[in-house]
Design a protein around this motif. Structure first.
Motif, PDB file in Angstrom:
ATOM      1  N   ALA A 185       1.001  -1.401   0.558  1.00 37.75           N
ATOM      2  CA  ALA A 185       0.012   0.385   0.104  1.00 37.75           C
ATOM      3  C   ALA A 185       0.708   1.278  -0.138  1.00 37.75           C
ATOM      4  O   ALA A 185       0.480   2.618  -0.795  1.00 37.75           O
ATOM      5  CB  ALA A 185      -1.076  -0.298   1.234  1.00 37.75           C
ATOM      6  N   TRP A 186       1.997   1.323   1.010  1.00 35.63           N
ATOM      7  CA  TRP A 186       2.716   2.395   1.158  1.00 35.63           C
ATOM      8  C   TRP A 186       3.571   2.690  -1.078  1.00 35.63           C
ATOM      9  O   TRP A 186       3.639   3.118  -1.051  1.00 35.63           O
ATOM     10  CB  TRP A 186       3.534   2.354   1.646  1.00 35.63           C
ATOM     11  CG  TRP A 186       5.272   3.224   2.101  1.00 35.63           C
ATOM     12  CD1 TRP A 186       4.803   5.012   2.173  1.00 35.63           C
ATOM     13  CD2 TRP A 186       6.532   2.716   1.013  1.00 35.63           C
ATOM     14  NE1 TRP A 186       6.075   4.873   2.501  1.00 35.63           N
ATOM     15  CE2 TRP A 186       7.142   4.236   2.161  1.00 35.63           C
ATOM     16  CE3 TRP A 186       6.902   1.269   1.227  1.00 35.63           C
ATOM     17  CZ2 TRP A 186       8.063   4.301   1.555  1.00 35.63           C
ATOM     18  CZ3 TRP A 186       8.494   2.386   1.269  1.00 35.63           C
ATOM     19  CH2 TRP A 186       8.597   3.309   0.908  1.00 35.63           C
ATOM     20  N   GLN A 187       4.329   1.772  -1.240  1.00 34.39           N
ATOM     21  CA  GLN A 187       3.948   1.593  -2.084  1.00 34.39           C
ATOM     22  C   GLN A 187       3.822   2.061  -3.425  1.00 34.39           C
ATOM     23  O   GLN A 187       3.663   2.754  -4.484  1.00 34.39           O
ATOM     24  CB  GLN A 187       4.730   0.541  -2.571  1.00 34.39           C
ATOM     25  CG  GLN A 187       5.684   0.458  -4.221  1.00 34.39           C
ATOM     26  CD  GLN A 187       5.980  -1.415  -4.729  1.00 34.39           C
ATOM     27  OE1 GLN A 187       5.875  -2.420  -3.984  1.00 34.39           O
ATOM     28  NE2 GLN A 187       7.400  -1.197  -5.709  1.00 34.39           N
ATOM     29  N   GLY A 188       2.000   2.250  -3.412  1.00 31.27           N
ATOM     30  CA  GLY A 188       1.253   2.822  -3.924  1.00 31.27           C
ATOM     31  C   GLY A 188       0.966   2.027  -5.876  1.00 31.27           C
ATOM     32  O   GLY A 188       0.815   2.813  -6.388  1.00 31.27           O
ATOM     33  N   THR A 189       1.221   0.747  -5.987  1.00 35.12           N
ATOM     34  CA  THR A 189       1.533  -0.172  -6.910  1.00 35.12           C
ATOM     35  C   THR A 189       0.130  -0.561  -7.294  1.00 35.12           C
ATOM     36  O   THR A 189      -1.015  -0.671  -5.937  1.00 35.12           O
ATOM     37  CB  THR A 189       2.017  -1.426  -7.356  1.00 35.12           C
ATOM     38  OG1 THR A 189       4.438  -1.155  -6.882  1.00 35.12           O
ATOM     39  CG2 THR A 189       2.184  -2.202  -8.204  1.00 35.12           C
ATOM     40  N   SER A 190      -0.510  -1.009  -8.364  1.00 31.73           N
ATOM     41  CA  SER A 190      -1.136  -1.228  -8.538  1.00 31.73           C
ATOM     42  C   SER A 190      -2.310  -2.928  -8.007  1.00 31.73           C
ATOM     43  O   SER A 190      -1.491  -4.020  -7.228  1.00 31.73           O
ATOM     44  CB  SER A 190      -2.177  -1.764  -9.915  1.00 31.73           C
ATOM     45  OG  SER A 190      -2.946  -2.631 -10.253  1.00 31.73           O
ATOM     46  N   TRP A 191      -3.209  -2.630  -7.261  1.00 31.93           N
ATOM     47  CA  TRP A 191      -4.230  -3.602  -6.100  1.00 31.93           C
ATOM     48  C   TRP A 191      -4.140  -4.777  -7.334  1.00 31.93           C
ATOM     49  O   TRP A 191      -4.461  -5.785  -6.931  1.00 31.93           O
ATOM     50  CB  TRP A 191      -5.082  -3.172  -5.142  1.00 31.93           C
ATOM     51  CG  TRP A 191      -4.630  -2.858  -4.157  1.00 31.93           C
ATOM     52  CD1 TRP A 191      -4.351  -1.272  -3.994  1.00 31.93           C
ATOM     53  CD2 TRP A 191      -3.496  -3.338  -2.515  1.00 31.93           C
ATOM     54  NE1 TRP A 191      -3.560  -1.062  -2.842  1.00 31.93           N
ATOM     55  CE2 TRP A 191      -3.507  -2.566  -2.543  1.00 31.93           C
ATOM     56  CE3 TRP A 191      -3.187  -4.565  -2.549  1.00 31.93           C
ATOM     57  CZ2 TRP A 191      -2.649  -2.583  -0.919  1.00 31.93           C
ATOM     58  CZ3 TRP A 191      -2.556  -5.152  -1.742  1.00 31.93           C
ATOM     59  CH2 TRP A 191      -2.729  -3.677  -0.682  1.00 31.93           C
ATOM     60  N   TRP A 192      -4.625  -4.183  -8.012  1.00 29.50           N
ATOM     61  CA  TRP A 192      -4.921  -5.386  -9.427  1.00 29.50           C
ATOM     62  C   TRP A 192      -4.179  -6.430  -9.752  1.00 29.50           C
ATOM     63  O   TRP A 192      -4.124  -7.364  -9.767  1.00 29.50           O
ATOM     64  CB  TRP A 192      -5.233  -5.070 -10.586  1.00 29.50           C
ATOM     65  CG  TRP A 192      -6.832  -4.264 -10.943  1.00 29.50           C
ATOM     66  CD1 TRP A 192      -7.071  -2.492 -10.666  1.00 29.50           C
ATOM     67  CD2 TRP A 192      -8.012  -4.564 -10.910  1.00 29.50           C
ATOM     68  NE1 TRP A 192      -8.883  -2.768 -10.982  1.00 29.50           N
ATOM     69  CE2 TRP A 192      -9.006  -3.486 -11.101  1.00 29.50           C
ATOM     70  CE3 TRP A 192      -8.362  -6.326 -10.355  1.00 29.50           C
ATOM     71  CZ2 TRP A 192     -10.246  -4.078 -11.424  1.00 29.50           C
ATOM     72  CZ3 TRP A 192      -9.560  -6.513 -10.974  1.00 29.50           C
ATOM     73  CH2 TRP A 192     -10.361  -5.552 -10.760  1.00 29.50           C
ATOM     74  N   LEU A 193      -1.967  -6.045  -9.928  1.00 32.46           N
ATOM     75  CA  LEU A 193      -1.019  -6.669  -9.422  1.00 32.46           C
ATOM     76  C   LEU A 193      -1.288  -7.608  -8.544  1.00 32.46           C
ATOM     77  O   LEU A 193      -1.055  -9.192  -9.103  1.00 32.46           O
ATOM     78  CB  LEU A 193       0.402  -5.584 -10.031  1.00 32.46           C
ATOM     79  CG  LEU A 193       0.750  -6.822  -9.963  1.00 32.46           C
ATOM     80  CD1 LEU A 193       1.187  -6.625 -11.137  1.00 32.46           C
ATOM     81  CD2 LEU A 193       2.552  -5.684 -10.094  1.00 32.46           C
ATOM     82  N   PHE A 194      -2.161  -6.841  -7.834  1.00 26.47           N
ATOM     83  CA  PHE A 194      -1.134  -8.087  -5.956  1.00 26.47           C
ATOM     84  C   PHE A 194      -2.303  -8.952  -6.588  1.00 26.47           C
ATOM     85  O   PHE A 194      -1.897 -10.375  -6.342  1.00 26.47           O
ATOM     86  CB  PHE A 194      -1.683  -6.273  -5.393  1.00 26.47           C
ATOM     87  CG  PHE A 194      -1.805  -7.481  -3.783  1.00 26.47           C
ATOM     88  CD1 PHE A 194      -0.318  -7.457  -2.913  1.00 26.47           C
ATOM     89  CD2 PHE A 194      -2.630  -8.370  -3.323  1.00 26.47           C
ATOM     90  CE1 PHE A 194      -0.235  -7.852  -1.401  1.00 26.47           C
ATOM     91  CE2 PHE A 194      -2.582  -8.938  -1.663  1.00 26.47           C
ATOM     92  CZ  PHE A 194      -0.952  -8.625  -1.021  1.00 26.47           C
ATOM     93  N   ALA A 199      10.479  -4.921  -8.869  1.00 28.05           N
ATOM     94  CA  ALA A 199      11.046  -5.738  -8.085  1.00 28.05           C
ATOM     95  C   ALA A 199      10.462  -6.322  -7.249  1.00 28.05           C
ATOM     96  O   ALA A 199      10.189  -7.240  -6.351  1.00 28.05           O
ATOM     97  CB  ALA A 199      12.200  -6.033  -8.202  1.00 28.05           C
ATOM     98  N   VAL A 200      10.107  -4.795  -6.368  1.00 25.68           N
ATOM     99  CA  VAL A 200       9.792  -4.957  -5.018  1.00 25.68           C
ATOM    100  C   VAL A 200       8.750  -5.493  -4.824  1.00 25.68           C
ATOM    101  O   VAL A 200       7.352  -6.274  -3.685  1.00 25.68           O
ATOM    102  CB  VAL A 200       9.726  -3.451  -5.126  1.00 25.68           C
ATOM    103  CG1 VAL A 200       9.368  -3.126  -3.491  1.00 25.68           C
ATOM    104  CG2 VAL A 200      11.364  -2.831  -4.651  1.00 25.68           C
ATOM    105  N   ALA A 201       7.527  -5.101  -5.807  1.00 24.13           N
ATOM    106  CA  ALA A 201       6.050  -5.400  -6.067  1.00 24.13           C
ATOM    107  C   ALA A 201       6.451  -7.240  -5.732  1.00 24.13           C
ATOM    108  O   ALA A 201       5.434  -7.253  -5.426  1.00 24.13           O
ATOM    109  CB  ALA A 201       5.487  -5.178  -6.885  1.00 24.13           C
ATOM    110  N   LEU A 202       6.967  -7.730  -6.644  1.00 24.24           N
ATOM    111  CA  LEU A 202       6.985  -8.651  -7.326  1.00 24.24           C
ATOM    112  C   LEU A 202       7.797  -9.399  -5.154  1.00 24.24           C
ATOM    113  O   LEU A 202       6.674 -10.394  -5.074  1.00 24.24           O
ATOM    114  CB  LEU A 202       7.077  -9.298  -8.169  1.00 24.24           C
ATOM    115  CG  LEU A 202       6.515  -8.842  -9.685  1.00 24.24           C
ATOM    116  CD1 LEU A 202       7.992  -9.244 -10.903  1.00 24.24           C
ATOM    117  CD2 LEU A 202       5.775  -9.096  -9.859  1.00 24.24           C
ATOM    118  N   ALA A 203       8.476  -8.846  -4.795  1.00 26.98           N
ATOM    119  CA  ALA A 203       9.196  -9.849  -3.900  1.00 26.98           C
ATOM    120  C   ALA A 203       8.148  -9.645  -2.550  1.00 26.98           C
ATOM    121  O   ALA A 203       7.433 -10.530  -1.603  1.00 26.98           O
ATOM    122  CB  ALA A 203       9.981  -8.961  -3.370  1.00 26.98           C
ATOM    123  N   VAL A 204       7.485  -8.200  -2.761  1.00 28.05           N
ATOM    124  CA  VAL A 204       5.829  -7.904  -1.469  1.00 28.05           C
ATOM    125  C   VAL A 204       5.087  -9.024  -1.415  1.00 28.05           C
ATOM    126  O   VAL A 204       4.963  -9.630  -1.110  1.00 28.05           O
ATOM    127  CB  VAL A 204       6.036  -6.640  -1.841  1.00 28.05           C
ATOM    128  CG1 VAL A 204       4.772  -6.201  -0.271  1.00 28.05           C
ATOM    129  CG2 VAL A 204       7.355  -5.966  -1.087  1.00 28.05           C
TER     130      VAL A 204
END
Length: 130
Positions: free
Chosen positions: A32-41, A90-95
């Motif tokens: 959430a802090w990173q602000g990446t798309s929740w669709w990707l999550f 890479a950060v998003a994928l790892a998280v």
């Protein structure tokens, strides 16, 4: 015939499951802090479970493949590399990967033992016959 391995029980099992829940919560907060798309999550959250296919090769190879994908080591290294190199994907994928591992552990799905899918370091999955 050997008795299948038994995982942890009692308070230690509860503690390890709470640790998984804490990992899930922490990674959701980081995401959430990173602000990446929740669709990707949402799209990638259950991707590590494709490692179940390793059980088509038998219990031992299945456990090895599952455990390789469900240990925190590889996504932890990916997270570090992503942070150092400033690579948000890479950060998003790892998280996402770490959040999935936390989710599984919170539900009691631990690292697999070669005795079969239901035998984990967190104890037996499913009902145990008396």
């Amino acid at each position: 015939m050997e008795t299948p391995a038994v995982g942890v029980t009692g308070g230690l099992r509860i503690l390890l499951r709470l640790e998984g829940l804490a990992l899930l919560a922490a990674m959701a907060a980081v995401y959430a802090w990173q602000g990446t798309s929740w669709w990707l999550f949402a799209a990638l959250f259950f991707t590590p479970d494709l490692s179940f296919a390793g059980y088509l090769l038998g219990s031992r190879p299945g456990a090895i493949i599952y455990n390789a994908v469900h240990t925190t080591v590889v996504p932890g290294v990916l997270l570090g590399i992503g942070l150092v190199l400033g690579q948000p994907l890479a950060v998003a994928l790892a998280v996402i990967w770490l959040a999935h591992i936390g989710f599984d552990r919170a539900l009691g799905y631990g690292l697999k033992q070669p005795d079969g899918f239901g035998f984990t370091h967190l104890g037996r999955i499913g009902r145990v016959a008396i």
